[in-house]
Design a protein around this motif. Structure first.
Motif, PDB file in Angstrom:
ATOM      1  N   LEU A   1     -10.531  10.327   0.716  1.00 33.89           N
ATOM      2  CA  LEU A   1      -9.534  10.383  -0.357  1.00 33.89           C
ATOM      3  C   LEU A   1      -9.183   8.985  -0.849  1.00 33.89           C
ATOM      4  CD1 LEU A   1      -7.172  13.152   1.043  1.00 33.89           C
ATOM      5  CD2 LEU A   1      -8.672  13.318  -0.931  1.00 33.89           C
ATOM      6  N   ALA A   2      -9.133   8.025   0.079  1.00 35.96           N
ATOM      7  CA  ALA A   2      -8.741   6.670  -0.297  1.00 35.96           C
ATOM      8  C   ALA A   2      -9.748   6.059  -1.261  1.00 35.96           C
ATOM      9  CB  ALA A   2      -8.611   5.807   0.952  1.00 35.96           C
ATOM     10  N   GLN A   3     -10.986   6.552  -1.211  1.00 37.97           N
ATOM     11  CA  GLN A   3     -12.012   5.972  -2.071  1.00 37.97           C
ATOM     12  C   GLN A   3     -11.786   6.274  -3.547  1.00 37.97           C
ATOM     13  OE1 GLN A   3     -15.619   7.337  -0.299  1.00 37.97           O
ATOM     14  NE2 GLN A   3     -15.340   6.022   1.483  1.00 37.97           N
ATOM     15  N   ASN A   4     -11.092   7.359  -3.849  1.00 42.48           N
ATOM     16  CA  ASN A   4     -10.884   7.648  -5.266  1.00 42.48           C
ATOM     17  C   ASN A   4      -9.468   8.120  -5.591  1.00 42.48           C
ATOM     18  OD1 ASN A   4     -11.111  10.159  -4.132  1.00 42.48           O
ATOM     19  ND2 ASN A   4     -13.181  10.525  -4.902  1.00 42.48           N
ATOM     20  N   HIS A   5      -8.502   7.606  -4.819  1.00 42.68           N
ATOM     21  CA  HIS A   5      -7.104   7.895  -5.135  1.00 42.68           C
ATOM     22  C   HIS A   5      -6.276   6.623  -4.996  1.00 42.68           C
ATOM     23  CE1 HIS A   5      -8.593  11.969  -4.409  1.00 42.68           C
ATOM     24  NE2 HIS A   5      -7.655  12.334  -5.259  1.00 42.68           N
ATOM     25  N   ASP A   6      -5.109   6.633  -5.621  1.00 44.09           N
ATOM     26  CA  ASP A   6      -4.230   5.469  -5.535  1.00 44.09           C
ATOM     27  C   ASP A   6      -3.086   5.689  -4.553  1.00 44.09           C
ATOM     28  OD1 ASP A   6      -5.624   4.065  -7.667  1.00 44.09           O
ATOM     29  OD2 ASP A   6      -4.817   5.651  -8.946  1.00 44.09           O
ATOM     30  N   ILE A   7      -2.659   6.939  -4.408  1.00 46.25           N
ATOM     31  CA  ILE A   7      -1.595   7.252  -3.454  1.00 46.25           C
ATOM     32  C   ILE A   7      -2.072   8.415  -2.590  1.00 46.25           C
ATOM     33  CG2 ILE A   7       0.850   7.756  -3.160  1.00 46.25           C
ATOM     34  CD1 ILE A   7       1.240   7.226  -6.138  1.00 46.25           C
ATOM     35  N   VAL A   8      -1.979   8.265  -1.282  1.00 46.84           N
ATOM     36  CA  VAL A   8      -2.352   9.357  -0.390  1.00 46.84           C
ATOM     37  C   VAL A   8      -1.148   9.679   0.483  1.00 46.84           C
ATOM     38  CG1 VAL A   8      -3.911  10.152   1.410  1.00 46.84           C
ATOM     39  CG2 VAL A   8      -4.756   8.583  -0.353  1.00 46.84           C
ATOM     40  N   PHE A   9      -0.668  10.915   0.392  1.00 47.03           N
ATOM     41  CA  PHE A   9       0.414  11.388   1.253  1.00 47.03           C
ATOM     42  C   PHE A   9      -0.211  12.093   2.447  1.00 47.03           C
ATOM     43  CE2 PHE A   9       2.493  11.092  -2.861  1.00 47.03           C
ATOM     44  CZ  PHE A   9       3.758  10.609  -2.562  1.00 47.03           C
ATOM     45  N   THR A  10       0.075  11.635   3.654  1.00 45.78           N
ATOM     46  CA  THR A  10      -0.443  12.325   4.842  1.00 45.78           C
ATOM     47  C   THR A  10       0.755  12.946   5.539  1.00 45.78           C
ATOM     48  OG1 THR A  10      -0.313  10.280   6.103  1.00 45.78           O
ATOM     49  CG2 THR A  10      -2.408  10.786   5.088  1.00 45.78           C
ATOM     50  N   THR A  11       0.795  14.281   5.528  1.00 44.95           N
ATOM     51  CA  THR A  11       2.050  14.956   5.816  1.00 44.95           C
ATOM     52  C   THR A  11       2.126  15.565   7.213  1.00 44.95           C
ATOM     53  OG1 THR A  11       1.235  16.997   4.866  1.00 44.95           O
ATOM     54  CG2 THR A  11       2.339  15.479   3.379  1.00 44.95           C
ATOM     55  N   SER A  12       1.735  14.812   8.231  1.00 45.26           N
ATOM     56  CA  SER A  12       2.011  15.290   9.584  1.00 45.26           C
ATOM     57  C   SER A  12       2.063  14.102  10.532  1.00 45.26           C
ATOM     58  CB  SER A  12       0.947  16.285  10.042  1.00 45.26           C
ATOM     59  OG  SER A  12       1.303  16.797  11.308  1.00 45.26           O
ATOM     60  N   PHE A  13       2.893  14.230  11.562  1.00 43.55           N
ATOM     61  CA  PHE A  13       3.093  13.138  12.515  1.00 43.55           C
ATOM     62  C   PHE A  13       1.772  12.635  13.083  1.00 43.55           C
ATOM     63  CE2 PHE A  13       3.528  11.856  16.972  1.00 43.55           C
ATOM     64  CZ  PHE A  13       4.358  10.773  16.831  1.00 43.55           C
ATOM     65  N   GLY A  14       0.882  13.578  13.441  1.00 45.48           N
ATOM     66  CA  GLY A  14      -0.356  13.213  14.129  1.00 45.48           C
ATOM     67  C   GLY A  14      -1.345  12.417  13.285  1.00 45.48           C
TER      68      GLY A  14
END
Lengths: 399, 309
Positions: A125-138
């Protein structure tokens, strides 16, 4: 005859191959979204490469703020399906709210396990996005690893404690709402046995259990809270077994810090009041629903995305609360008596005013030793690192 | 005492899908066809039950859909193994992968949604207050009662009827069965399809009775435990009943040990059913050295009339 056997064989292998391919396509349930995640707007592979190129040039030497991106490409990583009725459901609602407010379209990947797979998917996702929300503690360490590799991409991680120049963490004081749920549970239990299904023995769950127990004890000093660990965030079958074992042991009110409503469903079958987590779960048990903390991520997501569009984004540790609306309390269930509702409402007001202090002394731990002296309160840092149970909680925290 | 009674009740609840799936496997393997597609067929059964039940609100329609879908999967397995004489293991594994993937895909729109209603229960008022039997049998659902009947019925079918004799003959020595005038190919088709239907219903049982919300991979390896149970039960339906409840108990004992204040970390308690599966298999293998395993003798071998393999 031999030749015939051979054609049979190749036919079989063809079948197997076709099936495997079919299975492969759909097994990645999550990654099928991921495929669609290829940016539909102006950015193509070339754009991504250019992005990575400039990123490596500018690596290091950046302050807290990030450059302005007028039309950021946003992605969300979910631990469960948006239909879980709880955690991921609320994050997905938050995403939709953000899309309405900003006019952007975000990509989502669901059912991403908290394992090396997460790092792979976040990297993609980082390769073609500007903001990445990762929505879990782990996802914390995986997000941090990827954040270090992609200094131009902004990462927003839920419920963790590690940050980077390009990685923020955000959460909310949901323990305030757990305390309020505890008040309801303390009043609703008839035999003073309350059961709690906890996902993992980590501070986030532990301080919610403690706040819940303190809430229950504030109206019913004899209330005991038994805890079982399910060791899963989202597995309705396992959560249900945990809930049934608590009911079998005699608990007459249940609470679950889990992503699915399985506990509420199990309790409803025996007519026991129960609350879940993350979202208003009353539709799963209209007659026996109690209440529980709920999340409202939309405003925060909107704020983050807008700050990137304006070029004012900064790495931070954001802690929302009931006051700013990130945390809320689901409406109390239809069958909860009015006097209980009134008691909860009284403290709810205090929380909305910001004057509810959940971890206020005196508080002692399970052994009875004083943990917080009278007149003192735990600091936010102490709360976020909690690894002990308050008195009246029955259960163990594995080391 | 209470602990035991409640554990047994929980064992029946979580053992029932195992039992039905094991019975389905036994039916297929008694006819000589190895069935390793259990996990995938269970998932397909569960997801089709969920999709149809939520869309139509009719339990009968849901069950009919399960029967159709799992019969179709059984038909594919039978075609691969009986007609094409494919390796049973490969075909079964493909079935499992296929079922797991397709069910995850099809189930997306209904993942996490509550079902419109619970499976009807048989209330036995006269058992109220009876100590042991009351809590266990007083409020069981119909599905579980039918699974008891199925185990007994299949036992009688296999060991007490001429159909059963033919079935066993087909699994032990299909050439002889053929000479006896049994249409081996057609009968194998029938038993594999019938077995797959039972396995699909086991998945439906998990969804409709045990854990009323669909989620991806919800069987969580229970299909594989059912495959192991066939061996533990030595291809005998009544023994399958005991084995399934034994594993059902293992499945739910972890949380109960936690609640008794044990110091064993909960992570280890969660491994119990899987570790015990391996241990029991090792024990049986060691004890049964040189003795017949109870397995049908031609299990996994293709049969074509007058052809040596």
């Amino acid at each position: 005859m031999k030749k015939r056997v051979r054609t049979f064989k190749s036919a079989i292998w063809l079948c197997v191959a076709v099936m495997l391919v079919l299975a492969g396509c759909s097994a990645g349930g999550g990654s099928s979204n991921n495929g669609a995640a290829a940016p539909s707007n102006e950015a193509s592979n070339g754009g991504a490469a250019a992005n990575a190129g400039t990123a490596s040039e500018n690596a290091g030497g950046e302050g807290g703020t990030m450059p302005k991106i007028e039309k950021p490409r946003v992605a969300f990583v979910y631990i469960g399906p948006p239909g879980d009725g709880g955690w991921t459901y609320e994050h997905d609602k938050g995403r939709q709210y953000m899309e309405e407010q900003t006019g952007l379209k975000a990509d989502t990947v669901e059912n991403v396990p908290e394992s090396a797979d997460a790092e792979r998917i976040i990297t993609e996702l980082a390769q073609n996005h500007d903001i990445v929300f990762t929505t879990s503690f782990g996802y914390m360490d995986y997000t941090l690893n990827v954040a270090k590799k992609f200094p131009k991409v902004i990462f927003e991680h839920t419920a963790g404690y590690k940050t980077n120049d390009n990685m923020s963490t955000f959460f909310g004081k949901n323990f305030e709402a757990s305390y309020l749920s505890g008040i309801a549970a303390g009043k609703l239990t008839k035999n003073n046995q309350i059961g709690y299904v906890g996902a993992f023995p980590i501070p986030e769950v532990i301080y919610n259990i403690n706040a819940f127990a303190l809430g229950a004890q504030s109206v019913n000093p004899d209330a005991k809270v038994s805890v079982v660990w399910s060791n899963t965030w989202f597995d309705p079958t396992t959560e249900r077994q945990a809930a049934v074992s608590l009911l079998d042991k005699g608990a007459d009110v249940l609470m679950a810090y889990q992503d699915s409503p399985a506990t509420i469903q199990a309790a409803a079958e025996r007519g026991a009041f129960a609350g879940g987590n993350d979202s208003d779960m009353s539709r799963f048990a209209p007659d026996t629903y109690m209440t529980n903390p709920v999340w409202n991520w939309g405003p925060y997501y909107t704020m983050v995305v807008k700050s990137v569009m304006e070029g004012t984004w900064k790495s931070q540790q954001y802690m929302g609360s009931m006051q700013d609306g990130m945390v809320g309390l689901a409406p109390l269930g239809a069958k909860v008596p009015d006097d209980v509702k009134a008691l909860v409402e009284e403290q709810h007001k205090k929380a909305m005013e910001g004057t509810l202090d959940v971890f206020q002394g005196p508080i002692s731990d399970q052994s009875g030793a004083a943990k917080v002296e009278a007149g003192k309160s735990l600091t936010m840092e102490e709360i976020l690192n909690m690894n002990w149970f308050v008195k009246g909680v029955e259960g163990t925290i594995p080391n | 005492m209470d602990f035991i009674t409640l554990l047994l009740a929980a064992a029946i609840a979580s053992g029932t899908p195992l039992l039905i799936a094991t019975l389905g496997g036994i039916l297929s393997e008694r006819a000589g066809i190895i069935q390793l597609g259990t996990e995938g067929i269970m998932l397909m059964g569960a997801v089709s039950a969920c999709l149809v039940y939520i869309r139509s609100g009719s339990l009968w329609a849901a069950l009919a859909a399960v029967v159709l879908v799992s019969a179709a999967l059984g038909l594919v397995h039978a075609f691969m193994t009986v007609t094409l004489r494919a390796n049973h293991i490969v075909s079964g594994l493909a079935m499992t992968l296929f079922g797991a993937g397709l069910s995850a895909y099809l189930g997306k729109p209904v993942a996490g949604q509550p079902l419109p209603g619970a499976f009807p229960r048989l209330e036995l008022a006269f058992l109220d207050g009876v100590p042991f039997l009351g809590p266990i049998f007083g409020r069981l659902d119909w599905f579980t009662w039918i699974s008891f009947a199925l185990a007994l019925g299949l036992h009688l079918l296999i060991h007490r009827t001429s159909w059963g004799l033919h079935l066993r003959a087909m699994g032990d020595n299909p050439a002889t069965a053929d000479v006896m005038g049994i249409p081996v190919q057609a009968a194998r088709y029938a038993y594999v399809v019938g077995g797959a239907v039972l396995i699909g219903l086991a998945g439906a049982n998990m969804l409709l009775v045990y854990s009323p919300t669909w989620n991806e991979g919800m069987t969580a390896g229970r299909g594989w435990i059912a495959v192991a149970l066939i061996i533990f039960a030595r291809w005998n339906p009544l023994r399958a009943l005991l084995c399934a409840y034994f594993f059902g108990a293992l499945d739910s004992i972890g949380f109960r040990i936690q609640l008794e204040g044990s110091l064993i970390p909960s992570y280890f308690l969660k491994m119990i059913p899987y570790v015990v599966t391996i241990l029991v298999l090792m024990y049986l293998g060691w004890r049964g050295r040189g003795k017949p395993s109870g397995s049908p003798e031609s299990l996994g071998l293709p049969y074509i009339r007058e052809q040596r393999l």
